[in-house]
Design a protein around this motif. Sequence first.
Motif, PDB file in Angstrom:
ATOM      1  N   LEU A  72       0.830  -1.211   0.000  1.00 44.08           N
ATOM      2  CA  LEU A  72       0.000   0.000   0.000  1.00 44.08           C
ATOM      3  C   LEU A  72       0.865   1.263   0.000  1.00 44.08           C
ATOM      4  O   LEU A  72       0.562   2.241  -0.691  1.00 44.08           O
ATOM      5  CB  LEU A  72      -0.937  -0.009   1.210  1.00 44.08           C
ATOM      6  N   ASN A  73       1.946   1.250   0.765  1.00 41.22           N
ATOM      7  CA  ASN A  73       2.856   2.396   0.782  1.00 41.22           C
ATOM      8  C   ASN A  73       3.518   2.593  -0.578  1.00 41.22           C
ATOM      9  O   ASN A  73       3.760   3.719  -1.016  1.00 41.22           O
ATOM     10  CB  ASN A  73       3.927   2.205   1.859  1.00 41.22           C
ATOM     11  N   ASN A  74       3.813   1.499  -1.255  1.00 39.58           N
ATOM     12  CA  ASN A  74       4.407   1.586  -2.588  1.00 39.58           C
ATOM     13  C   ASN A  74       3.427   2.224  -3.573  1.00 39.58           C
ATOM     14  O   ASN A  74       3.802   3.089  -4.387  1.00 39.58           O
ATOM     15  CB  ASN A  74       4.804   0.185  -3.064  1.00 39.58           C
ATOM     16  N   ILE A  75       2.153   1.808  -3.487  1.00 41.87           N
ATOM     17  CA  ILE A  75       1.122   2.401  -4.352  1.00 41.87           C
ATOM     18  C   ILE A  75       0.982   3.897  -4.054  1.00 41.87           C
ATOM     19  O   ILE A  75       0.922   4.729  -4.976  1.00 41.87           O
ATOM     20  CB  ILE A  75      -0.214   1.670  -4.158  1.00 41.87           C
ATOM     21  N   LEU A  76       0.941   4.248  -2.768  1.00 40.08           N
ATOM     22  CA  LEU A  76       0.842   5.659  -2.388  1.00 40.08           C
ATOM     23  C   LEU A  76       2.021   6.470  -2.915  1.00 40.08           C
ATOM     24  O   LEU A  76       1.853   7.601  -3.379  1.00 40.08           O
ATOM     25  CB  LEU A  76       0.785   5.777  -0.854  1.00 40.08           C
ATOM     26  N   TYR A  77       3.199   5.890  -2.844  1.00 40.08           N
ATOM     27  CA  TYR A  77       4.399   6.589  -3.300  1.00 40.08           C
ATOM     28  C   TYR A  77       4.271   7.004  -4.766  1.00 40.08           C
ATOM     29  O   TYR A  77       4.501   8.165  -5.126  1.00 40.08           O
ATOM     30  CB  TYR A  77       5.631   5.699  -3.115  1.00 40.08           C
ATOM     31  N   TYR A  78       3.888   6.067  -5.618  1.00 41.48           N
ATOM     32  CA  TYR A  78       3.801   6.363  -7.046  1.00 41.48           C
ATOM     33  C   TYR A  78       2.621   7.282  -7.369  1.00 41.48           C
ATOM     34  O   TYR A  78       2.705   8.103  -8.285  1.00 41.48           O
ATOM     35  CB  TYR A  78       3.744   5.068  -7.855  1.00 41.48           C
ATOM     36  N   LEU A  79       1.521   7.163  -6.605  1.00 38.10           N
ATOM     37  CA  LEU A  79       0.400   8.085  -6.810  1.00 38.10           C
ATOM     38  C   LEU A  79       0.810   9.512  -6.477  1.00 38.10           C
ATOM     39  O   LEU A  79       0.562  10.447  -7.255  1.00 38.10           O
ATOM     40  CB  LEU A  79      -0.786   7.661  -5.934  1.00 38.10           C
ATOM     41  N   ILE A  80       1.427   9.695  -5.327  1.00 37.34           N
ATOM     42  CA  ILE A  80       1.771  11.043  -4.857  1.00 37.34           C
ATOM     43  C   ILE A  80       2.902  11.648  -5.672  1.00 37.34           C
ATOM     44  O   ILE A  80       2.897  12.836  -5.999  1.00 37.34           O
ATOM     45  CB  ILE A  80       2.118  11.005  -3.355  1.00 37.34           C
ATOM     46  N   LYS A  81       3.899  10.830  -6.032  1.00 39.34           N
ATOM     47  CA  LYS A  81       5.065  11.351  -6.747  1.00 39.34           C
ATOM     48  C   LYS A  81       4.756  11.703  -8.196  1.00 39.34           C
ATOM     49  O   LYS A  81       5.239  12.705  -8.725  1.00 39.34           O
ATOM     50  CB  LYS A  81       6.202  10.332  -6.695  1.00 39.34           C
ATOM     51  N   TYR A  82       3.897  10.910  -8.853  1.00 43.54           N
ATOM     52  CA  TYR A  82       3.738  11.065 -10.291  1.00 43.54           C
ATOM     53  C   TYR A  82       2.324  11.411 -10.779  1.00 43.54           C
ATOM     54  O   TYR A  82       2.156  11.796 -11.935  1.00 43.54           O
ATOM     55  CB  TYR A  82       4.153   9.765 -10.997  1.00 43.54           C
ATOM     56  N   CYS A  83       1.306  11.261  -9.918  1.00 46.89           N
ATOM     57  CA  CYS A  83      -0.058  11.264 -10.454  1.00 46.89           C
ATOM     58  C   CYS A  83      -0.976  12.366  -9.936  1.00 46.89           C
ATOM     59  O   CYS A  83      -2.131  12.450 -10.372  1.00 46.89           O
ATOM     60  CB  CYS A  83      -0.730   9.909 -10.183  1.00 46.89           C
ATOM     61  N   ILE A  84      -0.545  13.215  -9.013  1.00 44.93           N
ATOM     62  CA  ILE A  84      -1.409  14.283  -8.512  1.00 44.93           C
ATOM     63  C   ILE A  84      -1.647  15.325  -9.596  1.00 44.93           C
ATOM     64  O   ILE A  84      -0.712  15.778 -10.254  1.00 44.93           O
ATOM     65  CB  ILE A  84      -0.805  14.949  -7.255  1.00 44.93           C
ATOM     66  N   VAL A  85      -2.905  15.691  -9.784  1.00 40.63           N
ATOM     67  CA  VAL A  85      -3.270  16.752 -10.725  1.00 40.63           C
ATOM     68  C   VAL A  85      -4.075  17.785  -9.934  1.00 40.63           C
ATOM     69  O   VAL A  85      -5.289  17.652  -9.790  1.00 40.63           O
ATOM     70  CB  VAL A  85      -4.097  16.200 -11.897  1.00 40.63           C
ATOM     71  N   PRO A  86      -3.416  18.814  -9.394  1.00 40.03           N
ATOM     72  CA  PRO A  86      -4.080  19.733  -8.451  1.00 40.03           C
ATOM     73  C   PRO A  86      -5.332  20.393  -8.979  1.00 40.03           C
ATOM     74  O   PRO A  86      -6.287  20.621  -8.245  1.00 40.03           O
ATOM     75  CB  PRO A  86      -2.987  20.781  -8.160  1.00 40.03           C
ATOM     76  N   GLU A  87      -5.383  20.720 -10.268  1.00 32.42           N
ATOM     77  CA  GLU A  87      -6.516  21.470 -10.816  1.00 32.42           C
ATOM     78  C   GLU A  87      -7.534  20.588 -11.535  1.00 32.42           C
ATOM     79  O   GLU A  87      -8.403  21.081 -12.230  1.00 32.42           O
ATOM     80  CB  GLU A  87      -6.004  22.541 -11.783  1.00 32.42           C
ATOM     81  N   LEU A  88      -7.425  19.289 -11.369  1.00 30.38           N
ATOM     82  CA  LEU A  88      -8.328  18.395 -12.094  1.00 30.38           C
ATOM     83  C   LEU A  88      -9.761  18.538 -11.589  1.00 30.38           C
ATOM     84  O   LEU A  88     -10.031  18.415 -10.397  1.00 30.38           O
ATOM     85  CB  LEU A  88      -7.875  16.938 -11.922  1.00 30.38           C
ATOM     86  N   ASN A  89     -10.698  18.777 -12.500  1.00 32.15           N
ATOM     87  CA  ASN A  89     -12.123  18.792 -12.168  1.00 32.15           C
ATOM     88  C   ASN A  89     -12.744  17.492 -12.657  1.00 32.15           C
ATOM     89  O   ASN A  89     -13.405  17.444 -13.681  1.00 32.15           O
ATOM     90  CB  ASN A  89     -12.818  19.990 -12.828  1.00 32.15           C
ATOM     91  N   TYR A  90     -12.455  16.402 -11.956  1.00 30.06           N
ATOM     92  CA  TYR A  90     -13.008  15.125 -12.397  1.00 30.06           C
ATOM     93  C   TYR A  90     -14.512  15.112 -12.158  1.00 30.06           C
ATOM     94  O   TYR A  90     -15.043  15.847 -11.340  1.00 30.06           O
ATOM     95  CB  TYR A  90     -12.335  13.950 -11.686  1.00 30.06           C
ATOM     96  N   VAL A  91     -15.199  14.277 -12.903  1.00 27.76           N
ATOM     97  CA  VAL A  91     -16.661  14.329 -12.936  1.00 27.76           C
ATOM     98  C   VAL A  91     -17.249  13.762 -11.653  1.00 27.76           C
ATOM     99  O   VAL A  91     -17.109  12.595 -11.354  1.00 27.76           O
ATOM    100  CB  VAL A  91     -17.207  13.563 -14.153  1.00 27.76           C
ATOM    101  N   ARG A  92     -17.908  14.623 -10.907  1.00 24.25           N
ATOM    102  CA  ARG A  92     -18.717  14.186  -9.762  1.00 24.25           C
ATOM    103  C   ARG A  92     -20.185  14.459 -10.042  1.00 24.25           C
ATOM    104  O   ARG A  92     -21.060  13.986  -9.364  1.00 24.25           O
ATOM    105  CB  ARG A  92     -18.275  14.908  -8.484  1.00 24.25           C
ATOM    106  N   GLY A  93     -20.433  15.258 -11.032  1.00 19.43           N
ATOM    107  CA  GLY A  93     -21.787  15.594 -11.461  1.00 19.43           C
ATOM    108  C   GLY A  93     -21.640  16.255 -12.823  1.00 19.43           C
ATOM    109  O   GLY A  93     -20.585  16.203 -13.425  1.00 19.43           O
ATOM    110  N   SER A  94     -22.643  16.872 -13.325  1.00 20.08           N
ATOM    111  CA  SER A  94     -22.541  17.630 -14.567  1.00 20.08           C
ATOM    112  C   SER A  94     -23.613  18.706 -14.551  1.00 20.08           C
ATOM    113  O   SER A  94     -24.490  18.713 -13.691  1.00 20.08           O
ATOM    114  CB  SER A  94     -22.729  16.708 -15.777  1.00 20.08           C
ATOM    115  N   SER A  95     -23.551  19.608 -15.498  1.00 19.38           N
ATOM    116  CA  SER A  95     -24.507  20.717 -15.496  1.00 19.38           C
ATOM    117  C   SER A  95     -25.941  20.221 -15.626  1.00 19.38           C
ATOM    118  O   SER A  95     -26.860  20.824 -15.094  1.00 19.38           O
ATOM    119  CB  SER A  95     -24.179  21.685 -16.641  1.00 19.38           C
TER     120      SER A  95
END
Length: 278
Positions: free
Chosen positions: A146-169
């Motif tokens: 789990l720590n290994n997965i977290l490492y690669y997510l945090i190091k390479y995959c964070i997109v601070p401004e991503l507006n992923y779909v939680r709903g739509s207009s």
Amino acid sequence: MKYKRILIECSKNYAAKIFRNPFENSDFQKFSSFRWHKEYEMIYVEKGTLQIKKLDKTITVNSGEFYLLNVEEVHAYSYISPDIDCLLLNLRKNALNPYVDNKDNLVPFVIENKIASTNILQSLKVLYKLPEFDHSVEVIKVKAILNNILYYLIKYCIVPELNYVRGSSSNDFDYAKKAIDYMYCHYRKNISLNEIAKHVGLSPSHFSKYFRDKTTVTFSKYLSQIRLEKALLDMSVNGVSVKEAAENNGFPNVNSFIVSCKKICNRTPLETLNLMQS
């Protein structure tokens, strides 16, 4: 209900819950309806195929692939092949807290980096093959994975401004999510329509119509369902009486609990509890 918030109970050993081959016939219904929760969800398919339905598109995950759903993404499993072998990992948001600046913000990920994708996939394959997840010795390895997965997510995959779909207009669900969150936090007290409408920032009449459109039930019925869920769990886990379960979980009296249970489950609380335990 069209959408439902799911409460996920993580392992006592780490901030995650892990299922292997979760999609048996008895569980299919709860995975095939739209749901959302406060955990990240990763699905790895060892064999077979499945489709994840989101509000804006459908994702197909084939053998040897995985997919990540961010915190609060509305989703459902729209197709699951009969020969499915898979692993489902729900990772609690607070597992990221030591490694991010603002612990209150949602941290969205997009796995487009090849290094991250390759290493996370390998970690999920190793996790899938472990004989047990909560054995005293295996827990050491699970935590490392789990720590290994977290490492690669945090190091390479964070997109601070991503507006992923939680709903739509056209099918916005964010007000309903906020209302449902509030109900789960305060179901033990008397919540009025005016109070919850003010909390989400809508007028009572607008909220009442909006909530019914989004969930197919009224606000009061949804709240009763939450209280019923909690009361039955209280009886099952803590062994409390029907009267205590009603008092502990927001029902005005024991009769209200019994009536609500009969309406929703077609049984008394004790009959429902016996059915659950059998």
